[in-house]
Design a protein around this motif. Structure first.
Motif, PDB file in Angstrom:
ATOM      1  N   ASN A 137       0.745  -1.223  -0.106  1.00  0.00           N
ATOM      2  CA  ASN A 137      -0.044   0.007   0.037  1.00  0.00           C
ATOM      3  C   ASN A 137       0.907   1.361  -0.078  1.00  0.00           C
ATOM      4  O   ASN A 137       0.500   2.324   0.593  1.00  0.00           O
ATOM      5  CB  ASN A 137      -1.007  -0.106   1.126  1.00  0.00           C
ATOM      6  CG  ASN A 137      -2.099  -1.064   1.262  1.00  0.00           C
ATOM      7  OD1 ASN A 137      -2.422  -1.487   0.276  1.00  0.00           O
ATOM      8  ND2 ASN A 137      -2.343  -1.564   2.246  1.00  0.00           N
ATOM      9  N   GLY A 138       1.912   1.345  -0.483  1.00  0.00           N
ATOM     10  CA  GLY A 138       2.798   2.216  -0.665  1.00  0.00           C
ATOM     11  C   GLY A 138       3.698   2.540   0.195  1.00  0.00           C
ATOM     12  O   GLY A 138       4.722   3.318   0.221  1.00  0.00           O
ATOM     13  N   ASN A 139       3.884   1.591   1.242  1.00  0.00           N
ATOM     14  CA  ASN A 139       4.779   1.852   2.419  1.00  0.00           C
ATOM     15  C   ASN A 139       5.674   0.575   2.267  1.00  0.00           C
ATOM     16  O   ASN A 139       5.268  -0.571   2.241  1.00  0.00           O
ATOM     17  CB  ASN A 139       3.890   1.796   3.669  1.00  0.00           C
ATOM     18  CG  ASN A 139       3.211   3.163   3.901  1.00  0.00           C
ATOM     19  OD1 ASN A 139       3.723   4.325   3.250  1.00  0.00           O
ATOM     20  ND2 ASN A 139       2.008   3.060   4.811  1.00  0.00           N
ATOM     21  N   GLN A 140       7.195   0.834   2.267  1.00  0.00           N
ATOM     22  CA  GLN A 140       8.009  -0.108   2.310  1.00  0.00           C
ATOM     23  C   GLN A 140       8.371  -0.469   3.612  1.00  0.00           C
ATOM     24  O   GLN A 140       9.444   0.194   4.320  1.00  0.00           O
ATOM     25  CB  GLN A 140       9.164   0.411   1.408  1.00  0.00           C
ATOM     26  CG  GLN A 140       9.997  -0.930   1.192  1.00  0.00           C
ATOM     27  CD  GLN A 140      11.103  -0.859   0.039  1.00  0.00           C
ATOM     28  OE1 GLN A 140      10.872   0.266  -0.880  1.00  0.00           O
ATOM     29  NE2 GLN A 140      12.063  -1.417  -0.027  1.00  0.00           N
ATOM     30  N   ASN A 141       7.649  -1.191   4.401  1.00  0.00           N
ATOM     31  CA  ASN A 141       8.130  -1.425   5.989  1.00  0.00           C
ATOM     32  C   ASN A 141       7.860  -3.026   6.119  1.00  0.00           C
ATOM     33  O   ASN A 141       7.663  -3.158   7.074  1.00  0.00           O
ATOM     34  CB  ASN A 141       7.027  -0.634   6.889  1.00  0.00           C
ATOM     35  CG  ASN A 141       7.453   0.740   6.724  1.00  0.00           C
ATOM     36  OD1 ASN A 141       8.633   1.303   7.043  1.00  0.00           O
ATOM     37  ND2 ASN A 141       6.598   1.586   6.586  1.00  0.00           N
ATOM     38  N   TRP A 142       8.069  -3.657   5.213  1.00  0.00           N
ATOM     39  CA  TRP A 142       7.800  -5.179   5.320  1.00  0.00           C
ATOM     40  C   TRP A 142       8.981  -5.886   4.797  1.00  0.00           C
ATOM     41  O   TRP A 142       9.749  -5.683   3.861  1.00  0.00           O
ATOM     42  CB  TRP A 142       6.442  -5.584   4.730  1.00  0.00           C
ATOM     43  CG  TRP A 142       5.286  -4.956   5.147  1.00  0.00           C
ATOM     44  CD1 TRP A 142       4.991  -3.707   4.635  1.00  0.00           C
ATOM     45  CD2 TRP A 142       4.341  -5.269   6.066  1.00  0.00           C
ATOM     46  NE1 TRP A 142       3.889  -3.413   5.338  1.00  0.00           N
ATOM     47  CE2 TRP A 142       3.550  -4.406   6.105  1.00  0.00           C
ATOM     48  CE3 TRP A 142       4.088  -6.428   6.702  1.00  0.00           C
ATOM     49  CZ2 TRP A 142       2.304  -4.509   7.029  1.00  0.00           C
ATOM     50  CZ3 TRP A 142       3.046  -6.756   7.391  1.00  0.00           C
ATOM     51  CH2 TRP A 142       2.461  -5.919   7.528  1.00  0.00           C
ATOM     52  N   ILE A 143       9.063  -7.316   5.319  1.00  0.00           N
ATOM     53  CA  ILE A 143      10.109  -8.241   4.704  1.00  0.00           C
ATOM     54  C   ILE A 143       9.266  -9.510   4.730  1.00  0.00           C
ATOM     55  O   ILE A 143       8.597  -9.996   5.591  1.00  0.00           O
ATOM     56  CB  ILE A 143      11.456  -8.501   6.067  1.00  0.00           C
ATOM     57  CG1 ILE A 143      11.989  -7.037   6.106  1.00  0.00           C
ATOM     58  CG2 ILE A 143      12.354  -9.443   5.590  1.00  0.00           C
ATOM     59  CD1 ILE A 143      13.092  -7.316   7.230  1.00  0.00           C
ATOM     60  N   SER A 144       9.453  -9.993   3.528  1.00  0.00           N
ATOM     61  CA  SER A 144       8.835 -11.373   3.307  1.00  0.00           C
ATOM     62  C   SER A 144       9.671 -12.520   3.709  1.00  0.00           C
ATOM     63  O   SER A 144      10.807 -12.791   3.857  1.00  0.00           O
ATOM     64  CB  SER A 144       8.839 -11.343   1.780  1.00  0.00           C
ATOM     65  OG  SER A 144       8.198 -12.672   1.314  1.00  0.00           O
ATOM     66  N   LEU A 145       9.051 -13.144   4.448  1.00  0.00           N
ATOM     67  CA  LEU A 145       9.525 -14.611   4.874  1.00  0.00           C
ATOM     68  C   LEU A 145       9.493 -15.740   4.193  1.00  0.00           C
ATOM     69  O   LEU A 145       9.575 -16.812   4.738  1.00  0.00           O
ATOM     70  CB  LEU A 145       8.997 -14.845   6.520  1.00  0.00           C
ATOM     71  CG  LEU A 145       9.132 -13.719   7.370  1.00  0.00           C
ATOM     72  CD1 LEU A 145       8.457 -13.855   8.786  1.00  0.00           C
ATOM     73  CD2 LEU A 145      10.576 -13.391   7.747  1.00  0.00           C
ATOM     74  N   GLY A 146       8.979 -15.482   3.172  1.00  0.00           N
ATOM     75  CA  GLY A 146       8.471 -16.788   2.506  1.00  0.00           C
ATOM     76  C   GLY A 146       7.065 -16.994   2.193  1.00  0.00           C
ATOM     77  O   GLY A 146       6.385 -16.978   3.318  1.00  0.00           O
ATOM     78  N   GLY A 147       6.441 -17.266   1.118  1.00  0.00           N
ATOM     79  CA  GLY A 147       4.961 -17.796   0.985  1.00  0.00           C
ATOM     80  C   GLY A 147       4.197 -16.422   1.235  1.00  0.00           C
ATOM     81  O   GLY A 147       4.506 -15.182   0.734  1.00  0.00           O
ATOM     82  N   SER A 148       3.259 -16.524   1.973  1.00  0.00           N
ATOM     83  CA  SER A 148       2.368 -15.319   2.116  1.00  0.00           C
ATOM     84  C   SER A 148       2.814 -14.653   3.506  1.00  0.00           C
ATOM     85  O   SER A 148       1.970 -13.849   4.230  1.00  0.00           O
ATOM     86  CB  SER A 148       0.862 -15.952   2.392  1.00  0.00           C
ATOM     87  OG  SER A 148       0.675 -16.868   3.285  1.00  0.00           O
ATOM     88  N   PHE A 149       3.790 -15.178   4.163  1.00  0.00           N
ATOM     89  CA  PHE A 149       4.060 -14.693   5.489  1.00  0.00           C
ATOM     90  C   PHE A 149       5.069 -13.278   5.340  1.00  0.00           C
ATOM     91  O   PHE A 149       5.976 -13.717   4.598  1.00  0.00           O
ATOM     92  CB  PHE A 149       4.739 -15.550   6.282  1.00  0.00           C
ATOM     93  CG  PHE A 149       3.810 -16.738   6.758  1.00  0.00           C
ATOM     94  CD1 PHE A 149       3.143 -16.608   8.045  1.00  0.00           C
ATOM     95  CD2 PHE A 149       3.529 -17.989   6.166  1.00  0.00           C
ATOM     96  CE1 PHE A 149       2.042 -17.794   8.257  1.00  0.00           C
ATOM     97  CE2 PHE A 149       2.877 -19.032   6.378  1.00  0.00           C
ATOM     98  CZ  PHE A 149       1.908 -18.858   7.572  1.00  0.00           C
ATOM     99  N   GLN A 150       4.759 -12.276   6.151  1.00  0.00           N
ATOM    100  CA  GLN A 150       5.509 -11.430   6.141  1.00  0.00           C
ATOM    101  C   GLN A 150       5.652 -10.666   7.409  1.00  0.00           C
ATOM    102  O   GLN A 150       4.731 -10.992   8.351  1.00  0.00           O
ATOM    103  CB  GLN A 150       4.961 -10.200   5.332  1.00  0.00           C
ATOM    104  CG  GLN A 150       4.824 -10.785   3.622  1.00  0.00           C
ATOM    105  CD  GLN A 150       4.168  -9.345   2.713  1.00  0.00           C
ATOM    106  OE1 GLN A 150       3.430  -8.502   3.326  1.00  0.00           O
ATOM    107  NE2 GLN A 150       4.364  -9.578   1.588  1.00  0.00           N
ATOM    108  N   ILE A 151       6.778  -9.830   7.692  1.00  0.00           N
ATOM    109  CA  ILE A 151       6.770  -9.442   9.113  1.00  0.00           C
ATOM    110  C   ILE A 151       7.249  -7.811   8.759  1.00  0.00           C
ATOM    111  O   ILE A 151       7.734  -7.306   7.944  1.00  0.00           O
ATOM    112  CB  ILE A 151       8.003  -9.917   9.663  1.00  0.00           C
ATOM    113  CG1 ILE A 151       8.058  -9.548  11.144  1.00  0.00           C
ATOM    114  CG2 ILE A 151       9.434  -9.884   8.920  1.00  0.00           C
ATOM    115  CD1 ILE A 151       9.297 -10.208  12.062  1.00  0.00           C
ATOM    116  N   GLN A 152       6.591  -7.244   9.734  1.00  0.00           N
ATOM    117  CA  GLN A 152       6.853  -5.669   9.928  1.00  0.00           C
ATOM    118  C   GLN A 152       7.697  -5.034  11.083  1.00  0.00           C
ATOM    119  O   GLN A 152       7.217  -4.930  12.126  1.00  0.00           O
ATOM    120  CB  GLN A 152       5.325  -4.793   9.883  1.00  0.00           C
ATOM    121  CG  GLN A 152       5.562  -3.326   9.637  1.00  0.00           C
ATOM    122  CD  GLN A 152       4.171  -2.866   9.549  1.00  0.00           C
ATOM    123  OE1 GLN A 152       3.031  -3.383  10.010  1.00  0.00           O
ATOM    124  NE2 GLN A 152       4.014  -1.397   9.467  1.00  0.00           N
TER     125      GLN A 152
END
Length: 455
Positions: A137-152
């Protein structure tokens, strides 16, 4: 003495007791208030409010996430319970973290302050590396952990600032350094500004506002003078004004305050207006769980930032007031824990966590009601999002541990006895007869303390 007609001596009757004057009937409302006041002042009140309130908010949030996210999941060609299952997994993990945090001693919490801060800064720096950071949503504050899991990582920055700031201020208070303004501000404010800078590099101003509120809460608890507050607030307000003026998206959100039409001039206020529509159509008791109309594609982010609007539509005014009451009870309990402790670290940490949860709830609910700009922050313990739920439940575990550690609460917990007592040591069994179970009660302990010859 004259005899009676039957020839028997007269019976002497006892003198009548004087009749006590009738007192006015006690006011039932005053009696109810007195009993409620006594229950409210019990040592374990804060403990029960924090534990019960947080669990009720989490459970109700799971129900509303399941209801609000079904349509979104189906539109994405996913199972209807997709988001609910992810949130349930996060709630289970968060419950384990809350249990661990509630059983940890205060010294271990203080020892974790620096590792958590270093880990949060490292992850927040990784977000800005291309190929690692993910934009949502326009904010780059996430890290992908693989698949559908992400962490902020910025969500863990809130917990890091609370723990590290509380430990820092507590150590300075022990050395009597907080009377000097430079020791009160340095290095707390520079480290907080470093975290704010890493967050604003990704464009997430909502989380930056929460971190600023935590910083102000810690400074207020440390006894910062008014002129220092005014100075820091002026600098923060000036930076915020520049950030709003230089972003068309933030200016549009500010212009949607009080909007009643989705297209208010050149600004698109679709989300803000449909949030008001959802609340207005709920009535007193709502349309029922699962019967929301706005979640069918009309209301964006129905299961995250605007889940309070869906709650108002499906559960009505009664449901929204219940959520507000639970957050108010949680905030009161946190303030009570911070006010009754003698440990400076506990005071700062409890105050920081209470400021964090209360400020985030106020900003989220205020945005849904149209009273504040939409900041894009979730409702604590309620909205969908594992990255926000895990550190928040760990912070709730901190409050529970602090509430249990109060001297009066510790004494009350030590007086608790198991429901079923233990068998008497060395009790013999003769035939089919067993020695009676000896209940572990206050009376039994008192009689055991007597001498053997006393009866």
């Amino acid at each position: 003495m004259p005899g009676s007609r039957t020839g028997r001596p007269p019976v002497q009757r006892a003198a009548r007791r004087p009749v006590a004057p009738r007192t006015s009937r006690e006011n039932p409302f005053l009696s109810l208030y007195t009993r409620a006041r006594r229950a409210w002042d019990r040592p374990l009140t804060a403990y029960y409010l924090i534990l019960g309130g947080s669990l009720l908010i989490t459970v109700l949030g799971l129900v509303m996430v399941y209801s609000a996210s079904q349509i979104t999941a189906l539109q994405m060609s996913l199972p209807g319970s997709y988001f609910f299952r992810k949130q349930l997994l996060a709630a289970v993990l968060g419950g384990a973290l809350m249990l661990i945090a509630s059983r940890m001693p205060v010294k271990l919490h203080r020892a974790l302050a620096y590792p958590i801060l270093a880990g949060a800064v490292f992850l927040m720096a990784l977000v800005q590396i291309p190929g690692i950071g993910v934009s949502v949503n326009g904010n780059q504050n996430w890290i992908s952990l693989g698949g559908s899991f992400q962490i902020q990582p910025s969500e863990f920055g809130k917990l890091a600032l609370v723990l590290w700031g509380a430990d820092l201020l507590a150590r300075k208070q022990d050395k009597k350094l907080l009377t000097q303004w430079k020791h009160m501000l340095v290095p707390l404010v520079p480290v907080a500004f470093m975290l704010l800078g890493l967050i604003m590099l990704g464009g997430d101003m909502g989380t930056a506002i929460i971190l600023t509120a935590i910083l102000f809460g810690l400074l207020w608890l440390a006894g910062a003078p008014t002129r220092m507050f005014a100075g820091v607030l002026s600098v923060a307000g000036l930076i915020g004004l520049v950030l709003i003026k230089t972003s068309a998206n933030r200016m549009a959100r500010l212009q949607c305050l009080g909007a009643t039409e989705p297209q208010s001039g050149p600004v698109d206020c679709w989300q803000a207006v449909h949030g008001i529509y959802a609340l207005a159509s709920g009535g007193i008791f709502g349309s029922g769980i699962g019967a929301s109309v706005e979640k069918w594609g009309q209301l964006p982010e129905a299961h995250t930032d605007f889940i309070f609007a869906v709650t108002g539509e499906e559960l009505g005014l009664a449901g929204t007031l219940s959520v507000l009451a639970l957050f108010a009870a949680l905030g009161y309990a946190g303030i009570r824990v911070a006010g009754r402790t003698e440990d400076p670290f506990v005071r700062y940490a409890a105050g920081g966590v209470t400021t964090w949860i209360t400020a985030q709830a106020v900003i989220n609910i205020g945005a849904v009601l149209g009273l504040l700009p939409i900041a894009g922050v979730p409702l604590p313990l309620f909205s969908y999002g594992g990255s926000a739920l895990l550190p928040t439940m760990f912070a709730i575990g901190l409050l529970i541990a602090f509430a249990r550690d109060e001297p009066a609460a510790r004494a009350a917990l030590s007086m608790r006895q198991p429901r079923f007592g233990r068998k008497r040591a060395g009790g013999s069994v003769t035939g089919s007869y067993r020695s009676p179970r000896r209940w572990n009660t206050m009376r039994r302990r008192a009689s055991a303390a007597r001498s053997s010859g006393e009866r």
